[in-house]
Design an enzyme around this catalytic site. Structure first.
Site, PDB file in Angstrom:
ATOM      1  CG  HIS A   1     -21.418  83.013 -22.923  1.00 26.74           C
ATOM      2  ND1 HIS A   1     -21.457  81.744 -23.462  1.00 26.74           N
ATOM      3  CD2 HIS A   1     -20.202  83.523 -23.237  1.00 26.74           C
ATOM      4  CE1 HIS A   1     -20.315  81.516 -24.101  1.00 26.74           C
ATOM      5  NE2 HIS A   1     -19.530  82.574 -23.962  1.00 26.74           N
TER       6      HIS A   1
ATOM      7  CG  ASP B   1     -16.461  83.944 -24.821  1.00 28.59           C
ATOM      8  OD1 ASP B   1     -17.076  82.928 -25.200  1.00 28.59           O
ATOM      9  OD2 ASP B   1     -17.005  85.052 -24.715  1.00 28.59           O
TER      10      ASP B   1
ATOM     11  CB  CYS C   1     -21.185  78.505 -22.572  1.00 28.00           C
ATOM     12  SG  CYS C   1     -22.747  78.788 -21.711  1.00 28.00           S
TER      13      CYS C   1
END
Length: 351
Positions: free
Chosen positions: A234, A251, A303
């Protein structure tokens, strides 16, 4: 193999009928099943907006696992067939998604992500000594996971734009933050040997900074320090905002990594104590911030694009950005844009 059947059946049951379930619940249930099943199946997504069509397709794949009786070979064969069918449609699908891009950009993108000659160097960043091959750029394919090479080269281009703004001023006359970008190694070094500052101290010496943006000390020559954060599976983005005196963590799944920002804070404390003539005081009291009013990722592979775009927006805004100007629907377009900017070795001006 009975356990595989049980997991798949459980995910199918959780998903329910596509017409009667929230798509977010389908996505979460499906990915929970995939994590347990391992690399037997991936989501065959053709609709980036996760409509009812996605929910139906996700449930169908889980149903297939149950029918296969949990046999990995059968699942792998079906997956391969699915991927081959999708690959034949990929270029037409990309062209539909990016129909608002000019023809030249689309052609360059489609050519660059063709990894047949994977070792061919497509572009290089001279100052940071970075080369990107076709294989690297193929990560910008619609469902590709960005690697360190792509992210590092992109943040190097953001640093180049920062240098141009420092030297020539913003063409639109706006005030831009002075930024320093660390590459992906920063986060790895940050957590080595209990956040030992000596691993990073040489990165911020005056001689090193002079090659990047001419500053004598990191804190006196910058308003923001921006670092991509790679957690293995991630991507996130962390910011030390010296102007606002805050530590910020972006995030795309809106999680909060307090350990990361605590390590960033310790780095800032050590840096302020080590360098002379810094104006930074009382770093221990600076708040940590986890913005939630940000664009949110709605799949399992974008991501890296989100993290890179958070960094791009932060690097042109004083304080927190009030408007990011993108969301999940823009990911295909942003992949084309990133690819062309990497090929040209220049980030386009954004007002």
């Amino acid at each position: 193999m009975r356990a595989v059947q049980d997991v798949a059946a459980g995910a199918r049951s959780d998903a329910g009928e596509a017409d009667n379930v929230d798509n977010d619940e389908v996505i979460r249930s499906y990915y929970a099943a995939v994590e347990k099943l391992g690399p037997l199946v991936r989501v065959p997504v053709s609709d980036m907006r996760f409509s009812t069509k996605f929910a139906t397709r996700s449930r169908d794949v889980v149903d297939n696992l149950v029918r296969f009786g949990g046999h990995a070979s059968a699942a792998a064969t079906a997956q391969q067939q699915q991927e081959e069918e999708e690959q034949t449609e990929l270029e037409d699908e990309i062209l539909r998604d990016f129909e608002h891009q000019d023809d030249v950009a689309r052609e360059r993108y489609l050519d660059a992500i063709n990894a047949n000659n994977g070792v061919e160097i497509m572009c290089s960043h001279i100052r940071d000594r970075l080369d990107l091959t076709r294989r690297d750029l193929s990560r910008l394919n619609k469902q590709g996971w960005l690697n360190d090479e792509v992210i590092n080269c992109y943040v190097a281009l953001l640093q180049d734009r920062d240098l141009a703004w420092r030297r020539d001023g913003d063409p639109g006359g706006r005030r831009r933050p002075r930024c320093h970008f660390f590459n992906t190694l920063f986060y790895n070094k940050l957590f080595q040997d209990s956040h030992k500052y000596s691993y990073l101290e040489r990165w911020t010496r005056a001689k090193k900074l002079a090659k990047v943006h001419g500053g004598k000390t990191l804190f006196d020559s910058c308003d923001k320090i921006i670092a991509p954060i790679h957690k293995g599976n991630h991507w996130c983005c962390a910011v030390i905002d010296l102007e606002a005196q805050a530590f910020v963590y972006y995030d795309s799944f809106k999680s909060e990594d307090h350990d990361c920002l605590q390590a960033m804070k310790q780095f800032a404390i050590d840096e302020a104590r080590t360098r002379e003539n810094t104006h930074i005081n009382d770093v221990e009291s600076w708040p940590v911030v986890f913005p939630h009013d940000i664009p949110e990722q709605r799949n399992g592979w974008d991501c890296g694009v989100f993290a890179a775009t958070y960094a791009e927006v932060e690097s042109r805004c004083m304080g927190r950005p009030k408007h990011f100007g993108f969301d999940q629907r823009d990911m295909p377009d942003l992949r084309v844009r990133m690819c062309v900017e990497l090929l040209d070795q220049k980030v386009g001006y954004v007002g």
